[in-house]
Design a protein around this motif. Structure first.
Motif, PDB file in Angstrom:
ATOM      1  N   ILE A 176       0.844  -1.331   0.008  1.00 37.81           N
ATOM      2  CA  ILE A 176       0.013  -0.065   0.132  1.00 37.81           C
ATOM      3  C   ILE A 176       0.710   1.206  -0.218  1.00 37.81           C
ATOM      4  N   LYS A 177       1.738   1.023   0.686  1.00 37.14           N
ATOM      5  CA  LYS A 177       2.803   2.405   1.137  1.00 37.14           C
ATOM      6  C   LYS A 177       3.511   2.818  -0.040  1.00 37.14           C
TER       7      LYS A 177
ATOM      8  N   ALA B  55       6.370  -2.608  -5.201  1.00 34.55           N
ATOM      9  CA  ALA B  55       5.339  -2.913  -4.342  1.00 34.55           C
ATOM     10  C   ALA B  55       4.973  -4.272  -4.566  1.00 34.55           C
ATOM     11  N   ALA B  56       4.516  -4.465  -5.823  1.00 35.57           N
ATOM     12  CA  ALA B  56       4.162  -6.105  -6.294  1.00 35.57           C
ATOM     13  C   ALA B  56       5.404  -6.955  -5.775  1.00 35.57           C
ATOM     14  N   SER B  57       6.327  -6.664  -5.948  1.00 39.59           N
ATOM     15  CA  SER B  57       7.752  -7.601  -5.480  1.00 39.59           C
ATOM     16  C   SER B  57       7.329  -8.014  -3.794  1.00 39.59           C
ATOM     17  N   PHE B  58       7.005  -6.933  -3.030  1.00 35.82           N
ATOM     18  CA  PHE B  58       6.890  -7.017  -1.686  1.00 35.82           C
ATOM     19  C   PHE B  58       5.416  -8.060  -1.468  1.00 35.82           C
ATOM     20  N   GLY B  59       4.644  -7.736  -2.097  1.00 34.42           N
ATOM     21  CA  GLY B  59       3.180  -8.638  -2.264  1.00 34.42           C
ATOM     22  C   GLY B  59       3.584  -9.750  -2.589  1.00 34.42           C
ATOM     23  N   GLU B  60       4.221 -10.412  -3.552  1.00 30.75           N
ATOM     24  CA  GLU B  60       4.622 -11.507  -3.784  1.00 30.75           C
ATOM     25  C   GLU B  60       5.580 -12.421  -2.868  1.00 30.75           C
ATOM     26  N   ILE B  61       6.231 -11.726  -2.142  1.00 30.82           N
ATOM     27  CA  ILE B  61       6.989 -12.385  -1.053  1.00 30.82           C
ATOM     28  C   ILE B  61       5.998 -12.822  -0.133  1.00 30.82           C
ATOM     29  N   GLY B  62       5.009 -11.982   0.344  1.00 28.92           N
ATOM     30  CA  GLY B  62       3.848 -12.521   1.194  1.00 28.92           C
ATOM     31  C   GLY B  62       3.221 -13.583   0.734  1.00 28.92           C
ATOM     32  N   ARG B  63       2.794 -13.605  -0.705  1.00 31.27           N
ATOM     33  CA  ARG B  63       2.291 -14.693  -1.117  1.00 31.27           C
ATOM     34  C   ARG B  63       2.950 -15.981  -1.092  1.00 31.27           C
ATOM     35  N   ARG B  64       4.164 -15.988  -1.014  1.00 35.39           N
ATOM     36  CA  ARG B  64       4.962 -17.237  -0.919  1.00 35.39           C
ATOM     37  C   ARG B  64       4.998 -18.047   0.323  1.00 35.39           C
TER      38      ARG B  64
ATOM     39  N   CYS C 276      -1.305  -3.375  -7.716  1.00 32.53           N
ATOM     40  CA  CYS C 276       0.132  -2.965  -8.188  1.00 32.53           C
ATOM     41  C   CYS C 276       0.548  -3.293  -9.601  1.00 32.53           C
ATOM     42  N   TYR C 277       0.041  -4.640  -9.961  1.00 29.35           N
ATOM     43  CA  TYR C 277       0.275  -4.939 -11.329  1.00 29.35           C
ATOM     44  C   TYR C 277      -0.296  -3.945 -12.278  1.00 29.35           C
ATOM     45  N   GLN C 278      -1.465  -3.822 -11.979  1.00 32.48           N
ATOM     46  CA  GLN C 278      -2.363  -2.668 -12.709  1.00 32.48           C
ATOM     47  C   GLN C 278      -1.736  -1.329 -13.135  1.00 32.48           C
ATOM     48  N   ASN C 279      -1.193  -0.981 -11.694  1.00 37.96           N
ATOM     49  CA  ASN C 279      -0.607   0.322 -11.681  1.00 37.96           C
ATOM     50  C   ASN C 279       0.684   0.608 -12.714  1.00 37.96           C
ATOM     51  N   ALA C 280       1.242  -0.744 -12.732  1.00 38.13           N
ATOM     52  CA  ALA C 280       2.762  -0.795 -13.370  1.00 38.13           C
ATOM     53  C   ALA C 280       2.246  -1.353 -14.693  1.00 38.13           C
ATOM     54  N   ARG C 281       0.856  -1.352 -15.213  1.00 35.90           N
ATOM     55  CA  ARG C 281       0.688  -1.632 -16.531  1.00 35.90           C
ATOM     56  C   ARG C 281       1.005  -2.842 -17.007  1.00 35.90           C
ATOM     57  N   GLN C 282       1.036  -3.745 -15.879  1.00 35.51           N
ATOM     58  CA  GLN C 282       1.306  -5.431 -16.321  1.00 35.51           C
ATOM     59  C   GLN C 282      -0.254  -5.860 -16.051  1.00 35.51           C
TER      60      GLN C 282
END
Length: 749
Positions: A207-208, A217-226, A247-253
């Motif tokens: 979020i931050k 931000a997505a990279s941190f989220g993926e760590i939590g997902r693991r 996060c992925y949408q904001n990164a245009r992925q």
């Protein structure tokens, strides 16, 4: 001589030495330990404490020598034991110093522990934490201290989990953008004993930093997902997936963002969760552009499920579900210009959310209400009014570019400015505009991700009028307003009115809302006399875009549309292509955030269907800054606005640069932004009330170069006369509105 104090009871002199330590009389304590060593007291601890006393006096070399003397001639097993004893002594003093907020001395002691035992991971954690408290942390310490290497090693280290979490949180709060922060989070995975707590930290990190670096931000989220994702609480799993999707949408992925949003929907069991998942799917589909058939299908489901939720009138929703509901109507005005229906649905959602807040935060709401009533009873006073501005966009953002003139011209004898940066996190790149707001404020709070904390700060500051600049673009901001920490609350400039019962006024003007809007807005519409926004201008750089670079002839007519993907409604996009088809030797430049391949496919297909050659389309990348974007607008002969959601800041920039604009006017606020701005600069050529008129104006302006030149000249002349370019006058009108609002409030006894 002090020998008499050492006998016959050693405990007495040890107690006395300890008292000297507590009083800070280190030399006296050192004397006692020296005497004990001379008298060959049967304890090695005298060396450890004597060295500590020397260290506390700044004699670090002497301290180390003393400890080495104590270790001399010991067998390996003894040295190991003595080292453990020494560390225990130093550790106890470091803890005591930390508790006394003597962080520098605690840090110094722990540095010596590190030299003695460089693999004491928990001591290293303490060092990192103290570095942050002392404001000397750079991020490199995680490497130089060997923290990450130790966590990744197979050494038998015993990690204090609570300490680990505390340090990880501090690192993420301090500088989440340093590469070591992400590496630390990943290195923590094998040592996590409470997955829920760890995943919560990763969500907060998402979020931050998502607004500054969506990819990180997505990279941190993926760590939590693991981390044992399938066994997490379902609500936490959904929360993590929601933020990851964003996060992925904001990164245009977009494909990844849409995929995760759909996963959220498939996992959702409760209706509120399904509604929010629908919103996230729409966010991805509309942001990417080119998925309109699926958008329509999801929107139909979304509206039906949202209505079912409203029919239930659930009043026991937990806070996270309430927060997720605020934004679920966000895409309605992008989808369709149905002002009354959209507003009524928005009002119902806002009312349901506020009802739930008033239940789970009843103590705060009642305390704020009583405090506001007490202030009303004091009546109007001669003191300066305290105006609070709440936003997460006060920096290099559309809101930030526009509000700055109000801050610059505010009368500081009549008004005190308090700025509340909601959900603030320090950006990796210096933002001079954000710093401007801090400097212009009487008080600035670069604040909290917790709405209750921010609302309490506003209440304690005794703000008279609180201005919400975000509307429902940030759920945290809306919840602050719902708590009603200020006696008068106003929405201005953001997306539209929020529909919150806690909001008293929505600031508009004679044009941006039709007269009938009074019937379906829950807030009272406060119409300023001329315009709801004004600026003194914009910074403009030297253009970098050239016709020859784009392989466009010098005599060609260039149309331009620069908007985010959400605003690319296929019906309006088709009208734009129809205009191109009717104007020979014309080209269309398309710029704005979206999925690059998807938007090219989208417009190319429309062109093919309308018989327009694909090589008349040009897809532009984003400019390096806003100032370059404005400069490059000059390449366009005509700018084609979007509908049902017009440009706002982009329209102001277009008019400031003297470029003719074609806009389609509708019923809703979002469909009338360009209309009010054009009326305020005195240009009606290009204002269309139907789709047919939109095409007619686009074709006429493309073919009539004399008319374009006339409009460009009038736009430039308007800089001297138009209220749209008179921010000082606009500020006086806003200030008059504030004073009238306050007077009405005080009179209402």
């Amino acid at each position: 001589m002090i020998a008499s104090s050492l006998s016959p009871e050693p405990a007495l002199w040890q107690q006395q030495a300890h008292q000297y330590l507590l009083r800070g009389d280190y030399s006296q304590a050192a004397n006692l330990y020296e005497q004990a060593i001379e008298d060959e007291a049967d304890t090695k601890s005298c060396y450890w404490y004597l060295g500590l006393m020397l260290l506390l006096q700044g004699q670090e070399a002497e301290a180390q020598t003393t400890w080495l003397l104590g270790m001399a001639e010991g067998e390996p097993e003894q040295v190991e034991q003595w080292t453990a004893e020494l560390i225990e002594v130093l550790q106890a003093e470091a803890v005591r110093r930390g508790n006394q907020v003597d962080y520098l001395l605690a840090w110094t002691i722990r540095q010596h522990i590190r030299e003695i035992n460089p693999t004491d991971i928990n001591n290293l954690f303490h060092l990192i934490g103290l570095s942050i408290l002392l404001d000397i942390y750079t991020g490199d310490e995680l490497y130089s201290f060997g923290v990450i290497e130790l966590l990744q090693s197979e050494l038998p280290i015993e990690v204090e989990f609570e300490l680990l979490m505390q340090v990880l949180k501090s690192v993420l709060d301090c500088d989440p953008f340093h590469p070591s922060a992400l590496e630390l989070a990943e290195a923590c995975l094998p040592h996590v004993r409470e997955p829920q707590a760890f995943v919560k930290l990763m969500i907060v990190a998402c979020i931050k930093i998502s607004s500054s670096s969506a990819t990180l931000a997505a990279s941190f989220g993926e760590i939590g997902r693991r981390l044992d994702f399938e066994n997490l609480d379902i609500l936490q799993r959904l929360t993590l997936l929601h933020h990851l999707a964003a996060c992925y949408q904001n990164a245009r992925q977009y494909e990844k963002g849409i995929e995760l949003a759909k996963l959220c929907y498939s996992l959702s069991e409760e209706l509120p969760e399904k509604v929010y998942a629908n919103y996230k799917i729409l966010r991805g589909l509309m942001g990417a552009v080119g998925y309109w058939e699926e958008v329509c299908s999801v929107m139909k489901r979304h509206q039906s499920q949202l209505q079912s939720l409203l029919d239930q009138q659930a009043t026991s929703l937990i806070q996270t579900r309430v927060q997720s509901l605020w934004t679920t109507t966000f895409f309605f005005p992008y989808f369709q210009d149905r002002a009354k229906n959209n507003r009524q649905l928005q009002n119902q959602v806002a009312k349901l959310c506020q009802t739930n807040i008033e239940i789970y935060a009843r103590k705060e709401v009642e305390r704020f209400r009583q405090g506001n009533l007490a202030r009303r009873n004091l009546g109007a006073t001669a003191k300066p009014l305290k105006i609070g501005y709440l936003s997460h966009c006060l920096g290099r953002h559309s809101v930030g570019w526009l509000v700055r003139w109000l801050f610059q011209y505010h009368d500081r004898d009549r008004f005190q400015l308090y700025t509340y940066f909601m959900a603030y996190t320090k950006k990796p790149i210096y933002d001079w505009l954000e710093e401007f707001y801090v400097e212009q404020s009487d008080q600035a709070h670069q604040g909290s991700f917790f709405p209750g904390e921010m609302a309490e700060q506003i209440y304690q500051d005794e703000i008279d009028i609180l201005i919400d600049l975000d509307s429902i673009t940030l759920d945290f901001s809306v919840e602050v307003m719902a708590l009603k920490p200020a006696p008068i609350q106003v929405t201005w400039l953001g997306w539209d009115a929020s529909g919150l019962p806690a909001i008293d006024y929505f600031i508009a003007d004679p044009y941006v809302l039709p007269e009938s809007a009074e019937d379906y807005y829950s807030e009272k519409i406060w119409r300023l006399p001329q315009t709801y926004i004004a600026v003194d201008g914009f910074e403009v750089e030297v253009p970098t875009l050239r016709r020859d670079h784009l392989n466009i002839p010098s005599d060609a007519v260039i149309y331009l549309s620069s908007q985010v993907g959400y605003k690319r409604h296929p019906d309006t996009a088709r009208l734009q292509i129809k205009i191109l088809a009717e104007v020979p030797n014309s080209y269309f430049l398309i710029k704005g955030g979206a999925d690059k391949k998807a938007i090219e496919r989208f417009f190319t297909q429309l062109a093919e269907e309308e018989g327009v050659e694909g090589d008349r389309l040009r897809f532009l990348s984003q400019d390096p800054s806003e100032a370059f974007h404005r400069a490059n607008l000059g390449i366009a002969d005509v700018v084609l606005d979007t509908y049902p959601y017009n440009g706002a800041t982009t329209t102001l920039e277009t008019l400031w640069m003297g470029i003719p604009l074609v806009t389609r006017v509708g019923e809703q606020f979002a469909a009338r932004n360009s209309y009010t701005m054009m009326m305020n600069v005195g240009v009606t050529e290009g204002i269309a009330w139907t789709d047919e008129e939109y095409v007619e104006w686009g074709v006429r302006l493309g073919k009539d170069s004399a008319l374009r030149q006339q409009i460009a000249w009038r736009l430039r002349q308007s800089r001297q006369t138009s209220p749209l370019w008179n921010a000082k006058q606009f500020t006086r009108e806003m200030e008059n509105a504030y004073e009238q609002m306050w007077q009405k409030y005080c009179d209402n006894t």
